[in-house]
Design a protein around this motif. Structure first.
Motif, PDB file in Angstrom:
ATOM      1  N   ASN A   1      -7.436  13.259 -16.722  1.00 33.53           N
ATOM      2  CA  ASN A   1      -7.156  13.908 -18.003  1.00 33.53           C
ATOM      3  C   ASN A   1      -5.761  14.532 -17.989  1.00 33.53           C
ATOM      4  OD1 ASN A   1      -7.628  14.825 -20.644  1.00 33.53           O
ATOM      5  ND2 ASN A   1      -8.476  16.791 -19.920  1.00 33.53           N
ATOM      6  N   ALA A   2      -4.799  13.733 -17.542  1.00 33.57           N
ATOM      7  CA  ALA A   2      -3.441  14.233 -17.345  1.00 33.57           C
ATOM      8  C   ALA A   2      -2.520  13.783 -18.468  1.00 33.57           C
ATOM      9  CB  ALA A   2      -2.899  13.727 -16.009  1.00 33.57           C
ATOM     10  N   ASN A   3      -1.565  14.636 -18.784  1.00 34.24           N
ATOM     11  CA  ASN A   3      -0.515  14.337 -19.754  1.00 34.24           C
ATOM     12  C   ASN A   3       0.783  14.114 -18.988  1.00 34.24           C
ATOM     13  OD1 ASN A   3       1.114  14.201 -22.115  1.00 34.24           O
ATOM     14  ND2 ASN A   3       1.559  16.401 -21.942  1.00 34.24           N
ATOM     15  N   VAL A   4       1.057  12.853 -18.661  1.00 39.78           N
ATOM     16  CA  VAL A   4       2.232  12.549 -17.859  1.00 39.78           C
ATOM     17  C   VAL A   4       3.493  12.687 -18.706  1.00 39.78           C
ATOM     18  CG1 VAL A   4       3.438  10.791 -16.505  1.00 39.78           C
ATOM     19  CG2 VAL A   4       0.948  11.044 -16.310  1.00 39.78           C
ATOM     20  N   THR A   5       4.380  13.558 -18.274  1.00 36.25           N
ATOM     21  CA  THR A   5       5.614  13.826 -19.017  1.00 36.25           C
ATOM     22  C   THR A   5       6.838  13.216 -18.365  1.00 36.25           C
ATOM     23  OG1 THR A   5       5.964  15.928 -17.849  1.00 36.25           O
ATOM     24  CG2 THR A   5       4.674  15.998 -19.900  1.00 36.25           C
ATOM     25  N   GLN A   6       6.697  12.680 -17.136  1.00 36.16           N
ATOM     26  CA  GLN A   6       7.861  12.138 -16.442  1.00 36.16           C
ATOM     27  C   GLN A   6       7.429  11.299 -15.250  1.00 36.16           C
ATOM     28  OE1 GLN A   6      10.020  15.612 -14.804  1.00 36.16           O
ATOM     29  NE2 GLN A   6       8.059  16.681 -15.036  1.00 36.16           N
ATOM     30  N   ILE A   7       8.321  10.400 -14.848  1.00 31.47           N
ATOM     31  CA  ILE A   7       8.167   9.593 -13.648  1.00 31.47           C
ATOM     32  C   ILE A   7       9.278   9.987 -12.693  1.00 31.47           C
ATOM     33  CG2 ILE A   7       8.327   7.252 -12.719  1.00 31.47           C
ATOM     34  CD1 ILE A   7       7.162   6.313 -15.460  1.00 31.47           C
ATOM     35  N   LEU A   8       8.941  10.230 -11.431  1.00 32.87           N
ATOM     36  CA  LEU A   8       9.899  10.655 -10.416  1.00 32.87           C
ATOM     37  C   LEU A   8      10.025   9.575  -9.354  1.00 32.87           C
ATOM     38  CD1 LEU A   8       8.642  14.336  -9.897  1.00 32.87           C
ATOM     39  CD2 LEU A   8      10.313  13.497 -11.564  1.00 32.87           C
ATOM     40  N   LEU A   9      11.255   9.261  -8.959  1.00 32.57           N
ATOM     41  CA  LEU A   9      11.497   8.247  -7.943  1.00 32.57           C
ATOM     42  C   LEU A   9      12.200   8.855  -6.739  1.00 32.57           C
ATOM     43  CD1 LEU A   9      12.782   5.251 -10.115  1.00 32.57           C
ATOM     44  CD2 LEU A   9      10.433   5.754  -9.402  1.00 32.57           C
ATOM     45  N   THR A  10      11.666   8.572  -5.548  1.00 24.44           N
ATOM     46  CA  THR A  10      12.326   9.037  -4.333  1.00 24.44           C
ATOM     47  C   THR A  10      13.489   8.129  -3.952  1.00 24.44           C
ATOM     48  OG1 THR A  10      10.823   7.810  -2.865  1.00 24.44           O
ATOM     49  CG2 THR A  10      10.224  10.098  -3.421  1.00 24.44           C
ATOM     50  N   HIS A  11      13.329   6.814  -4.180  1.00 27.33           N
ATOM     51  CA  HIS A  11      14.406   5.880  -3.861  1.00 27.33           C
ATOM     52  C   HIS A  11      14.164   4.562  -4.581  1.00 27.33           C
ATOM     53  CE1 HIS A  11      11.359   4.944  -0.813  1.00 27.33           C
ATOM     54  NE2 HIS A  11      11.997   3.815  -0.502  1.00 27.33           N
ATOM     55  N   GLY A  12      15.116   3.639  -4.410  1.00 33.43           N
ATOM     56  CA  GLY A  12      15.132   2.456  -5.245  1.00 33.43           C
ATOM     57  C   GLY A  12      14.491   1.214  -4.687  1.00 33.43           C
ATOM     58  N   HIS A  13      13.726   1.307  -3.618  1.00 29.26           N
ATOM     59  CA  HIS A  13      13.072   0.119  -3.081  1.00 29.26           C
ATOM     60  C   HIS A  13      11.944  -0.352  -3.992  1.00 29.26           C
ATOM     61  CE1 HIS A  13      14.532   0.623   1.365  1.00 29.26           C
ATOM     62  NE2 HIS A  13      15.435   0.097   0.578  1.00 29.26           N
TER      63      HIS A  13
ATOM     64  N   ASP B   1       6.870   7.603  -7.675  1.00 27.29           N
ATOM     65  CA  ASP B   1       6.994   6.283  -7.046  1.00 27.29           C
ATOM     66  C   ASP B   1       5.935   5.272  -7.479  1.00 27.29           C
ATOM     67  OD1 ASP B   1       9.244   7.186  -5.774  1.00 27.29           O
ATOM     68  OD2 ASP B   1       8.364   7.268  -3.778  1.00 27.29           O
ATOM     69  N   PRO B   2       5.925   4.910  -8.775  1.00 30.02           N
ATOM     70  CA  PRO B   2       4.998   3.872  -9.239  1.00 30.02           C
ATOM     71  C   PRO B   2       5.561   2.476  -8.966  1.00 30.02           C
ATOM     72  CG  PRO B   2       6.248   4.720 -11.095  1.00 30.02           C
ATOM     73  CD  PRO B   2       6.700   5.493  -9.885  1.00 30.02           C
TER      74      PRO B   2
ATOM     75  N   GLN C   1       0.829  -1.208   0.000  1.00 27.40           N
ATOM     76  CA  GLN C   1       0.000   0.000   0.000  1.00 27.40           C
ATOM     77  C   GLN C   1       0.862   1.256   0.000  1.00 27.40           C
ATOM     78  OE1 GLN C   1      -3.894   0.087  -0.026  1.00 27.40           O
ATOM     79  NE2 GLN C   1      -2.798  -1.430  -1.253  1.00 27.40           N
ATOM     80  N   GLN C   2       1.776   1.286  -0.932  1.00 28.81           N
ATOM     81  CA  GLN C   2       2.683   2.420  -1.086  1.00 28.81           C
ATOM     82  C   GLN C   2       1.950   3.577  -1.782  1.00 28.81           C
ATOM     83  OE1 GLN C   2       4.886   5.247  -2.630  1.00 28.81           O
ATOM     84  NE2 GLN C   2       4.630   3.701  -4.219  1.00 28.81           N
ATOM     85  N   ASN C   3       2.183   4.787  -1.291  1.00 25.80           N
ATOM     86  CA  ASN C   3       1.473   5.964  -1.809  1.00 25.80           C
ATOM     87  C   ASN C   3       2.121   6.486  -3.089  1.00 25.80           C
ATOM     88  OD1 ASN C   3      -0.496   6.128   0.216  1.00 25.80           O
ATOM     89  ND2 ASN C   3       0.849   7.317   1.551  1.00 25.80           N
ATOM     90  N   CYS C   4       1.803   5.864  -4.214  1.00 25.12           N
ATOM     91  CA  CYS C   4       2.133   6.461  -5.511  1.00 25.12           C
ATOM     92  C   CYS C   4       1.307   7.737  -5.662  1.00 25.12           C
ATOM     93  CB  CYS C   4       1.797   5.467  -6.616  1.00 25.12           C
ATOM     94  SG  CYS C   4       1.946   6.091  -8.295  1.00 25.12           S
ATOM     95  N   THR C   5       1.892   8.751  -6.303  1.00 28.89           N
ATOM     96  CA  THR C   5       1.180  10.028  -6.429  1.00 28.89           C
ATOM     97  C   THR C   5       1.192  10.520  -7.869  1.00 28.89           C
ATOM     98  OG1 THR C   5       1.943  10.629  -4.208  1.00 28.89           O
ATOM     99  CG2 THR C   5       0.989  12.385  -5.539  1.00 28.89           C
TER     100      THR C   5
END
Length: 216
Positions: free
Chosen positions: A46-58, A30-31, A12-16
């Motif tokens: 109705n979003a145009n996702v232009t990037q994925i951001l990662l806080t850490h590598g777990h 964090d997907p 139940q990780q909070n992807c945003t």
């Protein structure tokens, strides 16, 4: 800015999903998995996702990034800090250990360092390097929105674990007290798990972090 929290994985990780309401440009933070669920929220917003951001590598924060990037037309994967490279390289081993099936090692499009700025539509996110939970953990801060994405550094009434490889309790406490709390008590944050909170609430009430100094 519109923010959608999407709990993913058995943890139940909070992807945003962060959406600029003016341009509809967006980023996913964090997907860790459950890509269909994330894609459904992107469609509803109705979003145009232009990037994925990662806080850490777990695993629960990063394992779904390559699949999501491909589903979105090979958008860039940005972050974390290069000190978490060994975690991303070991994603398949992490998946086996925790019963997640298969996960694939990958390199992000770009590593992050403290002082970098990420742009999402008309909004800017400042990058802080906050080691302790992992050595390459980063935090994203929207100063204009008074909002932070802290991954597994800080939680409501708790802090991140430091018993994983290259975790460091003293570094974690320093990251929180010397980098996050000075940003101000009013900053709200989305943690990697559990409920959102504010830096001020945690400064005063978190049993691991109680202190009397007030930051303005």
């Amino acid at each position: 800015m519109k923010v959608y929290i999407i709990p993913v994985t058995p943890f139940q990780q909070n992807c945003t999903l962060i959406v600029c309401e003016t341009t509809r440009d967006a980023a996913v933070v964090d997907p860790g998995g459950d890509i269909d669920r994330i894609m459904a929220q992107i469609t509803v917003a109705n979003a145009n996702v232009t990037q994925i951001l990662l806080t850490h590598g777990h695993l629960d924060h990063a394992a779904g990034a390559p699949e999501l990037a491909a589903a979105l037309g090979d958008v860039p994967i940005i972050g974390p800090h290069i000190e978490d490279q060994f975690w991303l390289a070991g994603l398949n081993e992490q998946a086996k250990r925790f019963g997640f099936g298969h996960a694939h090692a990958f390199h992000p499009t770009r590593w992050l360092v403290e002082g970098d700025i990420i742009t999402v539509g008309h909004h800017s996110l400042d990058v802080l390097h906050c080691p302790g939970h992992t050595p390459g953990h980063v935090v994203f801060i929207s100063k204009t929105q008074q909002l932070a994405w802290v991954g597994d550094v800080l939680f409501e009434n708790s802090i991140g674990r430091t018993d994983f490889p290259r975790g460091n309790h003293d570094e974690l406490i320093s990251s929180i007290q010397n980098k996050l709390f000075p940003l101000g008590d009013d900053i709200q944050f989305v943690p990697g798990h559990g409920n959102p909170s504010t830096f001020g609430r945690e400064r005063l009430n978190n049993p691991y972090l109680k202190q009397t100094k007030k930051y303005s």
